[in-house]
Design a protein around this motif. Structure first.
Motif, PDB file in Angstrom:
ATOM      1  N   ALA A 198       0.912  -0.784   0.472  1.00 35.10           N
ATOM      2  CA  ALA A 198       0.083   0.124  -0.066  1.00 35.10           C
ATOM      3  C   ALA A 198       0.672   1.566  -0.265  1.00 35.10           C
ATOM      4  O   ALA A 198       2.095   1.516   0.603  1.00 35.10           O
ATOM      5  CB  ALA A 198      -0.790  -0.168   0.818  1.00 35.10           C
ATOM      6  N   PRO A 199       0.401   2.568  -0.367  1.00 32.89           N
ATOM      7  CA  PRO A 199       1.369   3.820  -0.717  1.00 32.89           C
ATOM      8  C   PRO A 199       1.036   3.903   1.173  1.00 32.89           C
ATOM      9  O   PRO A 199      -0.157   4.377   1.132  1.00 32.89           O
ATOM     10  CB  PRO A 199       0.299   4.663  -1.683  1.00 32.89           C
ATOM     11  N   VAL A 200       2.688   4.862   1.475  1.00 33.66           N
ATOM     12  CA  VAL A 200       2.581   5.326   2.170  1.00 33.66           C
ATOM     13  C   VAL A 200       2.590   6.735   1.279  1.00 33.66           C
ATOM     14  O   VAL A 200       3.457   7.209   1.103  1.00 33.66           O
ATOM     15  CB  VAL A 200       3.718   5.109   3.245  1.00 33.66           C
ATOM     16  N   VAL A 201       2.235   8.193   2.233  1.00 35.90           N
ATOM     17  CA  VAL A 201       1.800   8.912   1.490  1.00 35.90           C
ATOM     18  C   VAL A 201       2.452  10.189   2.137  1.00 35.90           C
ATOM     19  O   VAL A 201       1.745   9.924   3.365  1.00 35.90           O
ATOM     20  CB  VAL A 201       0.756   9.383   0.417  1.00 35.90           C
ATOM     21  N   GLY A 202       2.922  11.184   1.755  1.00 40.33           N
ATOM     22  CA  GLY A 202       2.728  12.262   2.660  1.00 40.33           C
ATOM     23  C   GLY A 202       2.760  13.480   1.390  1.00 40.33           C
ATOM     24  O   GLY A 202       3.571  13.394   0.454  1.00 40.33           O
ATOM     25  N   PHE A 203       1.291  14.632   1.838  1.00 43.59           N
ATOM     26  CA  PHE A 203       1.334  15.567   0.688  1.00 43.59           C
ATOM     27  C   PHE A 203       0.447  17.280   1.850  1.00 43.59           C
ATOM     28  O   PHE A 203       0.401  16.877   2.934  1.00 43.59           O
ATOM     29  CB  PHE A 203       0.536  15.234   0.385  1.00 43.59           C
ATOM     30  N   ASP A 204       0.984  18.091   1.047  1.00 37.42           N
ATOM     31  CA  ASP A 204      -0.093  19.460   1.863  1.00 37.42           C
ATOM     32  C   ASP A 204      -0.909  19.742   0.329  1.00 37.42           C
ATOM     33  O   ASP A 204      -0.780  19.654  -0.284  1.00 37.42           O
ATOM     34  CB  ASP A 204       1.108  20.276   1.550  1.00 37.42           C
ATOM     35  N   VAL A 205      -1.266  20.102   1.312  1.00 39.39           N
ATOM     36  CA  VAL A 205      -3.287  20.845   0.184  1.00 39.39           C
ATOM     37  C   VAL A 205      -3.219  21.947   0.544  1.00 39.39           C
ATOM     38  O   VAL A 205      -3.599  22.495   2.093  1.00 39.39           O
ATOM     39  CB  VAL A 205      -4.103  19.442  -0.266  1.00 39.39           C
ATOM     40  N   GLU A 206      -4.172  23.338   0.471  1.00 42.00           N
ATOM     41  CA  GLU A 206      -4.260  24.102   0.310  1.00 42.00           C
ATOM     42  C   GLU A 206      -5.518  25.113   0.156  1.00 42.00           C
ATOM     43  O   GLU A 206      -5.497  24.664  -1.337  1.00 42.00           O
ATOM     44  CB  GLU A 206      -3.407  25.082   0.856  1.00 42.00           C
ATOM     45  N   MET A 207      -5.909  24.965   0.613  1.00 37.54           N
ATOM     46  CA  MET A 207      -7.542  25.744  -0.717  1.00 37.54           C
ATOM     47  C   MET A 207      -6.636  27.467  -0.728  1.00 37.54           C
ATOM     48  O   MET A 207      -7.461  28.166   0.428  1.00 37.54           O
ATOM     49  CB  MET A 207      -8.679  25.752  -0.175  1.00 37.54           C
ATOM     50  N   LEU A 208      -7.478  28.541  -1.991  1.00 42.60           N
ATOM     51  CA  LEU A 208      -7.080  30.010  -1.951  1.00 42.60           C
ATOM     52  C   LEU A 208      -7.962  30.394  -2.087  1.00 42.60           C
ATOM     53  O   LEU A 208      -8.681  29.796  -3.169  1.00 42.60           O
ATOM     54  CB  LEU A 208      -5.996  29.367  -2.792  1.00 42.60           C
ATOM     55  N   ASP A 209      -8.528  31.584  -1.865  1.00 45.42           N
ATOM     56  CA  ASP A 209      -9.017  32.946  -2.400  1.00 45.42           C
ATOM     57  C   ASP A 209      -8.668  33.197  -3.830  1.00 45.42           C
ATOM     58  O   ASP A 209      -8.017  33.840  -4.147  1.00 45.42           O
ATOM     59  CB  ASP A 209      -9.775  33.986  -1.341  1.00 45.42           C
ATOM     60  N   VAL A 210      -9.384  32.777  -5.166  1.00 43.65           N
ATOM     61  CA  VAL A 210      -9.256  33.357  -6.110  1.00 43.65           C
ATOM     62  C   VAL A 210      -9.008  34.589  -6.687  1.00 43.65           C
ATOM     63  O   VAL A 210      -7.562  34.976  -6.299  1.00 43.65           O
ATOM     64  CB  VAL A 210      -9.314  32.938  -7.574  1.00 43.65           C
ATOM     65  N   ALA A 211      -9.377  35.835  -5.413  1.00 48.79           N
ATOM     66  CA  ALA A 211      -9.536  37.256  -6.153  1.00 48.79           C
ATOM     67  C   ALA A 211      -8.852  37.869  -5.077  1.00 48.79           C
ATOM     68  O   ALA A 211      -8.018  38.258  -5.383  1.00 48.79           O
ATOM     69  CB  ALA A 211     -10.914  37.502  -5.854  1.00 48.79           C
ATOM     70  N   THR A 212      -8.784  37.434  -3.429  1.00 53.77           N
ATOM     71  CA  THR A 212      -7.374  37.863  -2.455  1.00 53.77           C
ATOM     72  C   THR A 212      -6.351  37.260  -2.786  1.00 53.77           C
ATOM     73  O   THR A 212      -5.823  37.331  -2.182  1.00 53.77           O
ATOM     74  CB  THR A 212      -7.943  38.069  -1.588  1.00 53.77           C
ATOM     75  N   GLY A 213      -6.164  36.112  -3.263  1.00 47.42           N
ATOM     76  CA  GLY A 213      -5.024  34.862  -2.829  1.00 47.42           C
ATOM     77  C   GLY A 213      -4.499  34.573  -1.496  1.00 47.42           C
ATOM     78  O   GLY A 213      -3.986  33.823  -0.636  1.00 47.42           O
ATOM     79  N   THR A 214      -5.952  34.728  -0.591  1.00 40.67           N
ATOM     80  CA  THR A 214      -5.711  34.001   0.624  1.00 40.67           C
ATOM     81  C   THR A 214      -6.294  32.473   1.267  1.00 40.67           C
ATOM     82  O   THR A 214      -7.017  32.487   0.755  1.00 40.67           O
ATOM     83  CB  THR A 214      -7.532  35.370   1.212  1.00 40.67           C
ATOM     84  N   THR A 215      -5.250  32.101   2.700  1.00 40.02           N
ATOM     85  CA  THR A 215      -5.269  30.943   2.460  1.00 40.02           C
ATOM     86  C   THR A 215      -6.892  30.804   3.327  1.00 40.02           C
ATOM     87  O   THR A 215      -6.747  31.403   4.265  1.00 40.02           O
ATOM     88  CB  THR A 215      -4.293  30.206   3.286  1.00 40.02           C
ATOM     89  N   VAL A 216      -7.693  29.925   2.927  1.00 42.57           N
ATOM     90  CA  VAL A 216      -8.812  29.280   3.380  1.00 42.57           C
ATOM     91  C   VAL A 216      -8.893  28.292   4.189  1.00 42.57           C
ATOM     92  O   VAL A 216      -9.372  28.506   5.758  1.00 42.57           O
ATOM     93  CB  VAL A 216     -10.729  29.363   2.481  1.00 42.57           C
ATOM     94  N   TRP A 217      -7.852  27.478   3.591  1.00 42.56           N
ATOM     95  CA  TRP A 217      -7.587  26.487   4.814  1.00 42.56           C
ATOM     96  C   TRP A 217      -6.213  25.288   4.428  1.00 42.56           C
ATOM     97  O   TRP A 217      -6.461  25.311   3.313  1.00 42.56           O
ATOM     98  CB  TRP A 217      -8.659  25.471   5.544  1.00 42.56           C
ATOM     99  N   ARG A 218      -5.714  24.850   5.529  1.00 41.59           N
ATOM    100  CA  ARG A 218      -4.601  24.584   4.926  1.00 41.59           C
ATOM    101  C   ARG A 218      -4.216  23.265   5.421  1.00 41.59           C
ATOM    102  O   ARG A 218      -4.659  22.899   6.747  1.00 41.59           O
ATOM    103  CB  ARG A 218      -3.584  25.086   4.986  1.00 41.59           C
TER     104      ARG A 218
END
Length: 157
Positions: free
Chosen positions: A137-157
């Motif tokens: 099975a795969p063991v995975v590490g990753f980073d993910v985030e949601m950004l507001d398109v208009a402002t570039g502000t991070t919504v969640w990470r």
């Protein structure tokens, strides 16, 4: 439960599910949610193809597809069709670099073209196959985030 709270709960449950399924490398899940973000504002969300910082050639594509599938199954986020957004990326001249990272200004241009109010992007940092009993099975590490398109502000990470 309010819509923003339901979405935040779903995101946390997704992250925990990934870790519990064996797709997290030690250390647990740490998460940031912007308390000032109004999740009801994000009526169309585009998924940027995941970058790959691991030595496994197709790890970004594999993990990105799995993440997208989990979001579709959850049904809580209003996602833009993956093919439509990839076509918009092509029209904007956005191509991933060697590690699959995209120029944020071209991503914003593509997002605007499809009417996205937010983007989700991520990078795979570790991808290894490990044996668990008689299965690999795969063991995975990753980073993910949601950004507001208009402002570039991070919504969640």
């Amino acid at each position: 439960m309010s819509a923003p709270r339901a979405v935040r709960t779903r995101i946390l449950a997704l992250a925990l599910g990934i870790v519990l399924a064996g797709c997290g490398s030690g250390g647990g899940v740490r998460m940031f949610v912007n308390s000032g973000a109004d999740m009801s504002f994000y009526t169309k969300i585009a998924i940027v193809p995941f970058g790959n910082l691991s030595p496994e050639r197709f790890a970004g594509e594999r993990v990105g597809r799995a993440f997208l599938t989990e979001l579709v199954i959850g049904g809580d986020l209003p996602l833009i069709e993956d093919g439509d957004f990839r076509n918009a990326l092509d029209r904007a001249g956005a191509t991933g670099d060697v590690q699959g990272q995209y120029d944020i200004e071209k991503v914003k241009q593509a997002a605007a073209a499809v009417g996205a109010t937010a983007i989700i992007r991520g990078s795979v940092t570790d991808y290894q196959m490990q044996r668990f009993g008689s299965n690999d099975a795969p063991v995975v590490g990753f980073d993910v985030e949601m950004l507001d398109v208009a402002t570039g502000t991070t919504v969640w990470r």
